[in-house]
Scaffold this motif. Structure first.
Motif, mmCIF file in Angstrom:
data_model
loop_
_atom_site.group_PDB
_atom_site.id
_atom_site.type_symbol
_atom_site.label_atom_id
_atom_site.label_comp_id
_atom_site.label_asym_id
_atom_site.label_seq_id
_atom_site.Cartn_x
_atom_site.Cartn_y
_atom_site.Cartn_z
ATOM 1 N N PHE A 77 -44.762 -78.028 -38.266
ATOM 2 C CA PHE A 77 -45.644 -79.049 -38.260
ATOM 3 C C PHE A 77 -46.599 -79.054 -37.516
ATOM 4 N N GLY A 78 -48.116 -79.148 -37.740
ATOM 5 C CA GLY A 78 -48.975 -79.237 -36.978
ATOM 6 C C GLY A 78 -49.297 -77.689 -36.511
ATOM 7 N N ALA A 79 -49.484 -76.884 -38.193
ATOM 8 C CA ALA A 79 -49.866 -75.492 -37.846
ATOM 9 C C ALA A 79 -51.616 -75.306 -37.478
ATOM 10 N N GLY A 80 -52.207 -76.220 -37.801
ATOM 11 C CA GLY A 80 -53.374 -76.093 -37.650
ATOM 12 C C GLY A 80 -54.012 -77.168 -36.530
ATOM 13 N N MET A 81 -53.369 -77.398 -35.749
ATOM 14 C CA MET A 81 -53.332 -78.564 -34.635
ATOM 15 C C MET A 81 -54.580 -77.997 -34.191
ATOM 16 N N ASN A 82 -55.596 -77.932 -33.261
ATOM 17 C CA ASN A 82 -57.085 -77.948 -32.058
ATOM 18 C C ASN A 82 -55.773 -77.413 -30.896
ATOM 19 N N ARG A 83 -56.904 -76.874 -30.006
ATOM 20 C CA ARG A 83 -56.117 -76.609 -28.802
ATOM 21 C C ARG A 83 -55.396 -77.405 -27.952
ATOM 22 N N PHE A 84 -56.186 -78.186 -27.634
ATOM 23 C CA PHE A 84 -56.047 -79.095 -26.873
ATOM 24 C C PHE A 84 -54.642 -80.327 -27.318
ATOM 25 N N SER A 85 -54.401 -80.612 -28.849
ATOM 26 C CA SER A 85 -53.045 -81.307 -29.528
ATOM 27 C C SER A 85 -52.323 -80.296 -29.069
ATOM 28 N N ASN A 86 -52.323 -78.716 -29.492
ATOM 29 C CA ASN A 86 -51.300 -78.191 -29.268
ATOM 30 C C ASN A 86 -51.201 -77.807 -28.140
ATOM 31 N N MET A 87 -51.822 -77.730 -26.543
ATOM 32 C CA MET A 87 -50.779 -78.239 -25.271
ATOM 33 C C MET A 87 -50.532 -79.100 -24.854
ATOM 34 N N LEU A 88 -50.446 -80.682 -25.814
ATOM 35 C CA LEU A 88 -50.278 -81.798 -25.559
ATOM 36 C C LEU A 88 -48.820 -81.984 -26.003
ATOM 37 N N LEU A 89 -48.550 -81.366 -27.741
ATOM 38 C CA LEU A 89 -47.489 -81.543 -28.692
ATOM 39 C C LEU A 89 -46.732 -80.975 -29.049
ATOM 40 N N GLY A 90 -47.751 -79.299 -28.364
ATOM 41 C CA GLY A 90 -46.665 -77.810 -28.928
ATOM 42 C C GLY A 90 -45.689 -77.087 -28.250
ATOM 43 N N GLY A 91 -45.407 -76.314 -28.919
ATOM 44 C CA GLY A 91 -44.148 -75.541 -27.934
ATOM 45 C C GLY A 91 -43.521 -76.111 -27.103
ATOM 46 N N TRP A 92 -43.253 -77.133 -27.521
ATOM 47 C CA TRP A 92 -42.344 -78.410 -26.693
ATOM 48 C C TRP A 92 -40.140 -77.394 -27.096
ATOM 49 N N GLN A 93 -39.210 -77.721 -26.333
ATOM 50 C CA GLN A 93 -38.044 -76.794 -26.672
ATOM 51 C C GLN A 93 -36.712 -78.753 -26.095
ATOM 52 N N SER A 94 -36.255 -78.188 -27.592
ATOM 53 C CA SER A 94 -34.462 -79.178 -26.582
ATOM 54 C C SER A 94 -33.882 -78.618 -25.615
ATOM 55 N N THR A 95 -33.332 -78.638 -25.131
ATOM 56 C CA THR A 95 -32.033 -78.574 -24.907
ATOM 57 C C THR A 95 -30.815 -79.583 -24.742
ATOM 58 N N ASN A 96 -29.333 -78.726 -24.967
ATOM 59 C CA ASN A 96 -28.485 -79.921 -24.607
ATOM 60 C C ASN A 96 -27.302 -78.686 -24.614
ATOM 61 N N ILE A 97 -26.324 -79.523 -23.909
ATOM 62 C CA ILE A 97 -24.959 -79.219 -23.698
ATOM 63 C C ILE A 97 -24.445 -80.103 -23.254
ATOM 64 N N ASN A 98 -22.826 -79.650 -24.063
ATOM 65 C CA ASN A 98 -21.915 -80.505 -24.612
ATOM 66 C C ASN A 98 -20.548 -80.250 -23.927
ATOM 67 N N LEU A 99 -20.179 -81.006 -22.914
ATOM 68 C CA LEU A 99 -18.728 -81.092 -22.385
ATOM 69 C C LEU A 99 -18.053 -81.618 -22.717
ATOM 70 N N LEU A 100 -16.676 -81.162 -23.263
ATOM 71 C CA LEU A 100 -15.079 -82.082 -23.436
ATOM 72 C C LEU A 100 -14.142 -80.995 -22.849
ATOM 73 N N GLN A 101 -13.848 -81.718 -22.454
ATOM 74 C CA GLN A 101 -12.415 -81.546 -21.578
ATOM 75 C C GLN A 101 -11.544 -82.693 -21.399
ATOM 76 N N THR A 102 -9.949 -82.077 -21.528
ATOM 77 C CA THR A 102 -8.584 -83.149 -20.779
ATOM 78 C C THR A 102 -8.952 -83.057 -19.669
ATOM 79 N N GLY A 103 -8.296 -84.207 -19.651
ATOM 80 C CA GLY A 103 -7.782 -84.527 -17.840
ATOM 81 C C GLY A 103 -7.604 -83.718 -16.921
ATOM 82 N N PRO A 104 -7.918 -83.854 -15.381
ATOM 83 C CA PRO A 104 -7.017 -82.589 -14.494
ATOM 84 C C PRO A 104 -5.878 -82.874 -14.325
ATOM 85 N N PHE A 105 -4.144 -82.495 -13.996
ATOM 86 C CA PHE A 105 -3.548 -82.719 -14.525
ATOM 87 C C PHE A 105 -3.102 -83.304 -12.162
#
Length: 196
Positions: A168-196
């Protein structure tokens, strides 16, 4: 009166043996699988036992039965504890390609010891854990406090599809690309049982 804690004259540092075995497999599409078994055995862990304890019995308590009747407790630090740790870890890794990195790991672990004493939720200090019955040190054998049996951890980094060269936005101008382009999503999910 109670006698503090003495050291056995032959007290020595504990020692640990560790072993592991790993299998790895390339699954294709920049993805790999790794299986690892890890074992660890500790011997000679410090424990604190009462040398003035009487044998367990069904008759009423008589202080004269103690080995040292003028004392309440006589604590000694000794090398009587052991522990064993076993774990199996499965790791699936997708190396960064097409805007996605993923690593997911599951660990099953079992950690057993007889060196946690009668209060496994507390710190036993350098004197070692106090044992309930110094005639049967293995009576304290069980799961180690704060160990988690099951743990599943997944981390992922995904390039968002906005900006130049993206879906999406392959033809964005330089300013719009600096503002909206190049973002990443980083996710960390941890599921664990309780300690003894």
């Amino acid at each position: 009166a109670s006698f503090g804690t003495g050291n056995q004259i032959d007290f020595h540092d504990p020692y640990v043996s560790q072993w592991n075995f790993t299998l790895e497999r390339e699954l294709g599409a920049q993805t790999g699988l790794r299986l690892t078994y890890t074992g660890l055995r500790s011997v000679g862990l410090p424990i604190s036992r009462d040398l003035n304890q009487i044998m367990p019995q069904s008759t009423p308590f008589d202080p004269r039965e103690k080995p040292f009747p003028n004392w309440n407790q006589i604590k000694v630090r000794d090398n009587g504890g052991t522990s064993i740790y076993n774990a199996l870890e499965t790791v699936l890794t997708h190396r960064y390609s097409s805007g996605v990195f993923l690593q997911s790991s599951y660990t099953w672990a079992k950690n057993l010891s007889d060196a946690e004493g009668d209060n496994p939720s507390g710190y036993s200090s350098e004197n070692g854990a106090s044992v309930e019955n110094h005639f049967d040190l293995h009576a304290n054998y069980g799961n180690v406090a704060f160990s988690r049996r099951h743990r599943w951890l997944t981390t992922a980094t995904i390039d968002l599809p906005f900006g130049r060269g993206r879906k999406f936005g392959a033809g964005m101008n330089r300013f719009s690309n600096m503002l909206l382009g190049g973002w990443q999503s980083t996710n960390i999910n941890l599921l664990q049982t309780g300690p003894f």
